[in-house]
Enzyme design. Structure first.
Site, short mmCIF file in Angstrom:
data_model
loop_
_atom_site.label_atom_id
_atom_site.label_comp_id
_atom_site.label_asym_id
_atom_site.label_seq_id
_atom_site.Cartn_x
_atom_site.Cartn_y
_atom_site.Cartn_z
N ASP A 96 46.14 35.91 37.29
CA ASP A 96 45.98 37.36 37.21
C ASP A 96 46.21 38.01 35.83
OD1 ASP A 96 45.62 39.68 38.45
OD2 ASP A 96 46.70 39.18 40.10
N ASP A 197 42.57 42.71 36.79
CA ASP A 197 43.51 43.90 37.78
C ASP A 197 42.55 45.02 37.27
OD1 ASP A 197 45.36 44.73 39.50
OD2 ASP A 197 46.11 45.99 37.75
N GLU A 252 38.60 43.29 39.98
CA GLU A 252 39.06 44.13 41.06
C GLU A 252 38.46 45.33 40.84
OE1 GLU A 252 43.08 45.94 42.98
OE2 GLU A 252 42.98 45.52 40.79
N HIS A 326 47.69 40.85 48.28
CA HIS A 326 48.91 41.45 48.05
C HIS A 326 49.10 42.75 48.26
CE1 HIS A 326 47.01 41.71 44.34
NE2 HIS A 326 47.87 42.49 43.80
N ASP A 327 48.15 43.69 48.00
CA ASP A 327 47.75 45.11 48.04
C ASP A 327 47.49 45.44 49.58
OD1 ASP A 327 48.84 45.74 45.67
OD2 ASP A 327 46.89 45.64 44.85
#
Length: 549
Positions: A96, A197, A252, A326-327
């Site tokens: 990431d 990200d 993302e 994870h979000d």
């Protein structure tokens, strides 16, 4: 067809995956100890959420030093061993990377604070006050103003996220050169790609509005989402890093329409391999608002998924398929039934995802049907976004009970509970006190699931095998059947040789539907199917994958 288009990615949230030293926080050596488990599952790539040095205000997405592994996770030697051990098992590693902002503890920002003339000052986005106010009315995604005043400089810096996470100024060529140098450093370590990200936010409109501080708060997304130079910045990264290293990359792309996602992922443009988009996981936002008790209609969900399927394929884009990360709260608790029909629900969601066009992602715990945390006290939460949202809801007159119900449904903390490996007190995750404690003991664990006949883990293994060996699931066209059906999601994948039919009953009631002749069962979450004279009866939360040659 690229190899990664047939493979399955497994997302690891290191803090919650496996602790090896008893400090209650997952670490690199813990991941290494579970590589055989991931190899058995059949995954081809691991996506690791950030493990760089960080104060942890956003669980690692606030990077203080891009070149260092945070000691809480281990050492650089540990990371290099992880790379080596993963590669021995033919598993690639995707790191990431956060390029929209840094931590305010990053050395670049510390330099930027020293003076307006400091060369690092222009690494970030600064604006002068307007009549003693913030430059405009933008609100941070973590609540409150998106601007932070620094009295010593008499300037505000932009932070689209937490106040401790100042946004980077990508218009600065020196910053971009620094970023390319850093990305190359990790490429030289031998990693296989990046998950980027909020990458579609890196290009801000230089004419961002001023004098709007007296108007209602606005998130300002029209001035930075898919901004004016974002594609050239990503193409530049491709030319300098991604392309030469044959990286697998996933961006993302929140709040991005299909037309833009195609641009990011069409290989002719040389930008990204694939895209995470989020329209389908916002389907239960009431009037577009996250922090509400939401409900969804299956037809809305299938309409969104189908639009992305057909349009991305038609124009050469590529989807990253997911239900969880994870979000996001756990999809099993959100879209199906995590109690009476827990096994069937987990398998249904897996089958729907793996039948679609794109590269599927498994989030840790999906393969054992982990569900939401269901915390009952705000003190149980660690996540800044959730805590800020809770206090904002109370400030707006909402009751504590309702605010907590909303967090139980929508908080990203739901997906961050430690991985459940066995039946011991903390599931074999740690011998100490876990950084995030479960409220109730859940009897689902890897140990239990693997001992169960026709289990969820093996169901995922079967789907991963099918993805690798039935090319129609990779390159076949997509067609939504019965778009007005609010109970059963039915779609076809087809090419000139074969046709795959997926049917999934998203209700707790039996549903009867027509099935054309010539289809045979490949896989079903009940193990068989009830087919009689061209009609199939789908039991509660039943899903089937059928094939016609």
């Amino acid at each position: 067809m690229k190899e990664w288009q047939k493979e399955t990615v497994y997302q690891i949230y290191p803090r919650s995956f496996q602790d090896s030293n008893g400090d209650g926080i997952g670490d690199i050596n813990g991941i290494i100890s579970r590589l055989d488990y991931l190899q058995k599952l059949g995954i081809g790539l691991i996506w690791l959420t950030p493990m760089y040095l960080s104060p942890g205000n956003d669980n690692g997405y606030d990077i203080a030093d891009y070149y260092r592994i945070d000691p809480v996770f281990g050492t650089m030697d540990d990371f290099e061993k992880l790379l080596s051990e993963a590669h021995k098992r033919d598993i690639k590693i995707i790191m990431d990377m956060v390029l929209n902002h840094t931590s305010n503890e990053n050395s670049w920002f510390k330099e930027a604070l020293k003076s307006k003339d400091n060369p690092y000052h222009n690494y970030y986005i600064w604006r002068d006050p307007v009549d003693g106010h913030e430059p405009n009315n933008w609100v941070s995604k973590f609540s409150g103003s998106a601007w932070k005043y620094v009295p010593e400089l008499d300037q505000y810096y932009l932070h689209l996220y937490d106040v401790t996470m100042p946004d980077l100024n990508w218009r600065n060529e020196n910053l971009r050169a620094e970023i390319f140098k850093m990305l190359t450093y990790w490429a030289n370590k031998g990693i296989d790609g990046f998950r980027l990200d909020v990458i579609n936010n890196i290009s801000k409109d230089k004419n961002m509005p001023n004098d709007t501080f007296n108007t209602p708060l606005d998130d300002g997304r029209n001035f930075y989402t898919n901004g004016p130079h974002v594609h050239e910045y990503i193409h530049e990264m491709y030319e300098k890093v991604f392309g030469p290293n044959k990286f697998v990359t996933v961006g993302e792309l929140s709040s991005t329409p299909i037309s833009e996602a195609v641009k990011y992922t069409n290989p002719k443009r040389q930008e990204l391999s694939m895209a995470f988009t989020f329209h389908h996981v916002k389907v239960d936002y009431t009037n577009g608002k996250k922090w509400t008790l939401g409900h969804y209609k299956l037809t809305d969900l299938t309409s969104i998924l189908s639009a992305w399927q057909t349009q991305m394929q038609r124009h050469g884009g590529w989807n990253a398929l997911f239900w969880n990360n994870h979000d996001q709260p756990r999809a099993i608790s959100r879209f199906t039934n995590d109690d009476e029909y827990r096994d069937q629900s987990a398998k249904l969601l897996a089958m729907v995802e793996f039948g679609l066009q794109g590269t599927p992602y498994i989030y840790q715990g999906d393969e054992i049907a982990m569900k939401n945390a269901y915390f009952t006290d705000i003190k149980q939460y660690k996540d800044h976004e959730s805590i800020n949202a809770y206090h904002e809801m109370l400030k707006n007159g909402m009751s504590e009970d309702l605010a907590l119900q909303i967090l139980q449904q929508k908080s990203r903390e739901n997906s961050r509970l430690p991985m459940q490996w066995d039946s011991t007190k903390y599931y074999g995750f740690t011998t100490g006190q876990p950084w995030l404690k479960p409220q109730h003991h859940d009897d689902y664990s890897v140990e239990k699931v693997l001992k169960t006949k026709n289990n969820i883990f093996d169901f995922y293994r079967a789907l991963i095998f099918l993805r690798k060996h039935k090319t129609v699931l990779v390159d076949g066209e997509y067609k939504l059947l019965n778009p007005k059906d609010n109970s059963v999601y039915s779609y076809e994948r087809f090419n000139n040789k074969r046709k795959i039919l997926v049917m999934a009953n998203f209700t707790e009631h039996a549903q009867e539907r027509d099935v054309a002749a010539g289809f045979d069962l490949i896989l079903g979450n009940y193990g068989d199917m009830q087919l009689n004279q061209g009609k199939i009866t789908l039991r509660p939360y039943e899903s089937v994958m059928l094939e016609k040659k």
